[in-house]
Design an enzyme around this catalytic site. Structure first.
Site, mmCIF file in Angstrom:
data_model
loop_
_atom_site.group_PDB
_atom_site.id
_atom_site.type_symbol
_atom_site.label_atom_id
_atom_site.label_comp_id
_atom_site.label_asym_id
_atom_site.label_seq_id
_atom_site.Cartn_x
_atom_site.Cartn_y
_atom_site.Cartn_z
ATOM 1 N N ARG A 65 -88.622 -8.700 43.697
ATOM 2 C CA ARG A 65 -89.663 -8.189 44.593
ATOM 3 C C ARG A 65 -89.172 -8.054 46.035
ATOM 4 N NH1 ARG A 65 -94.124 -11.024 41.993
ATOM 5 N NH2 ARG A 65 -93.430 -12.720 43.304
ATOM 6 N N TYR A 118 -105.008 3.491 65.258
ATOM 7 C CA TYR A 118 -105.031 4.262 64.009
ATOM 8 C C TYR A 118 -106.335 3.999 63.239
ATOM 9 C CZ TYR A 118 -103.068 5.736 59.451
ATOM 10 O OH TYR A 118 -102.823 6.334 58.246
ATOM 11 N N ASP A 189 -98.865 -1.619 67.028
ATOM 12 C CA ASP A 189 -98.435 -0.574 66.097
ATOM 13 C C ASP A 189 -97.467 0.325 66.857
ATOM 14 O OD1 ASP A 189 -98.189 1.841 64.654
ATOM 15 O OD2 ASP A 189 -100.172 1.587 63.734
HETATM 16 C C1 PLP Z 1 -99.349 7.016 59.772
HETATM 17 C C2 PLP Z 1 -99.665 5.836 60.581
HETATM 18 C C3 PLP Z 1 -99.888 4.587 59.998
HETATM 19 C C4 PLP Z 1 -99.940 4.392 58.510
HETATM 20 O O1 PLP Z 1 -98.755 4.681 57.866
HETATM 21 P P1 PLP Z 1 -98.764 5.082 56.311
HETATM 22 O O2 PLP Z 1 -97.367 4.883 55.897
HETATM 23 O O3 PLP Z 1 -99.230 6.483 56.247
HETATM 24 O O4 PLP Z 1 -99.699 4.119 55.628
HETATM 25 C C5 PLP Z 1 -100.133 3.515 60.831
HETATM 26 N N1 PLP Z 1 -100.153 3.661 62.162
HETATM 27 C C6 PLP Z 1 -99.958 4.842 62.758
HETATM 28 C C7 PLP Z 1 -99.998 4.931 64.231
HETATM 29 C C8 PLP Z 1 -99.709 5.969 61.990
HETATM 30 O O5 PLP Z 1 -99.547 7.139 62.591
#
Ligand code: PLP
Length: 394
Positions: A65, A118, A189
């Site tokens: 994993r 997001y 993020d």
């Molecule tokens: C696209 C995105 C995500 C999520 O990513 P995925 O791989 O599509 O789940 C999270 N944060 C931001 C700012 C994004 O643009």
């Protein structure tokens, strides 16, 4: 290679490469995809050594994993990008967000989340976190507003800079200082910066979350997330939760991400250059009310961008003085821009931004229609011609 003084462009070519075979002295340039579900040990002692290292919280392989060399190489790349000590992989960017939250939050905790993050983070809070008695407040990302929303149970400050949809630059150092003063864990993020042009861990954040789906993968062909941290206690928590919840990615996806990330500097620089060309064009069009792109000098976040970022990318939003039906005609008339979510690949994309989604951003002052563009690696002249034709058609 572990020389962290080297330029990131260099680190990205020399991190996570294959080791030489001790017998032949040879190695492939590209590390192969090491697929496995079961890990086989030479003897019980070897297995027990691996288990003991795992119990100490070290990266240790006892089962498929967690993945073997390909996964470890990608983790090292994320650490190099973000300036972290450990990276944990998840099967999507959203998965990485949930890992970061579940890794450190407990029942009864309260989270302050910037109102520009997001959208699906909100859904995760409403769908899952509320059932665990964890409450998330959506707040404008200013120290004053956060101070007012602070509770005795507040445990985390969840940010995204620049924010989703409108690319609002946040003052991450100031917000992190506020968080430190109140004992909050800062999660940022960093999908926009992907560690290459923006580094939250250097600016005060405790945990950086990246959707590798976007610029790291870079070819619109894989889903991937990473959680990166440098604090030992947080790493231990994330490690335990990552294992307990069965987060896992395929070796082939790790391999694709490793392949993609080698050209991240080039792709990002070119997309950024093309995006600025597009901004210049849009700025001169009468239909355009405002451009949202922190590298654009008129963007209100430009000074923060200059202070905290080392580059830009292909993302921008544009507010159009066109009523909804005309804005829709504009989007449909584009031929070089795919209509779709996501971004960070080689190709240009367009999305009509949902009014309800930006209405919750305090940064948004309305009432125009907003179109989000991802500027890819096509010739900017062709993209500009396409945009011009579509605006005329609208
Ligand atoms: C696209 C995105 C995500 C999520 O990513 P995925 O791989 O599509 O789940 C999270 N944060 C931001 C700012 C994004 O643009």
């Amino acid at each position: 290679m572990s020389d962290s003084r080297a330029h990131l462009d260099t680190l990205l070519q020399h991190t996570g490469t294959a080791a030489f075979d001790p017998e032949t002295g040879a190695a492939p340039v590209s590390l192969p995809s090491m697929r496995t579900s079961t890990v086989r040990f030479q003897n019980l002692e070897a297995l027990e050594r691996a288990a003991a290292a795992k119990a100490r919280g070290e990266r240790s392989v006892t089962y498929g994993r967690v993945g073997m060399d390909t996964h470890a190489a990608l983790e090292h790349v994320f650490c190099a990008l973000e300036g972290g000590e450990r990276a944990f992989l998840a099967s999507s960017g959203l998965g990485a967000v949930t890992l970061a939250m579940l890794g450190v939050l407990s029942a009864g905790d309260h989270v302050l989340a910037a109102d520009c993050v997001y959208g699906p983070v909100r859904n995760f809070a409403d769908t899952v976190l509320t059932r665990m008695n964890i409450e998330v407040s959506s707040v404008p990302a200013t120290v004053e507003a956060l101070e007012r929303a602070l509770r005795p149970t507040t445990r985390m400050l969840y940010l995204e800079s620049p924010g989703s949809l409108l690319f609002q630059m946040l003052d991450l150092p100031a917000l992190s200082e506020f968080a430190r003063h109140h004992g909050l864990i800062v999660v940022a993020d960093n999908t926009w910066g992907s560690g290459y042009i923006y580094r939250p861990l250097d600016l005060g954040a405790d945990i950086s979350v990246v959707a590798g789906t976007k610029y790291v993968g870079g070819h619109s062909d894989l889903m991937l997330g990473a959680v990166v941290a440098k604090n030992e206690a947080l790493i231990a928590k994330l490690n335990r939760t990552h294992y307990a919840m069965g987060f896992s990615i395929s070796a082939d996806d790790a391999w694709l991400a490793l392949r993609g990330v080698r050209t991240l500097p080039l792709r990002m620089r070119q997309s950024a250059e093309n995006a600025l060309r597009v901004c210049q064009f849009l700025d001169a069009r009468p239909e355009v009310a405002r451009i949202y792109h922190p590298a654009w000098p008129q963007d209100p976040g430009h000074a923060l961008w200059q202070r905290d970022c080392t580059g830009s990318n292909g993302m921008l939003a544009v507010a159009l003085k066109l009523e909804d039906a005309r804005a829709r005609r504009f989007v449909n008339a584009l031929t070089l821009f795919g209509i779709g979510f996501s971004w960070g690949g080689f190709e240009s994309l367009v999305q009509l931004v949902d009014q309800a989604a930006i209405a919750s951003h305090s940064y948004w002052s309305g009432p125009e229609t907003v179109v989000r563009l991802h500027i890819g690696l096509e010739s900017p002249d062709d993209l500009i011609a396409d945009l011009g034709r579509a605006l005329d058609a609208a």
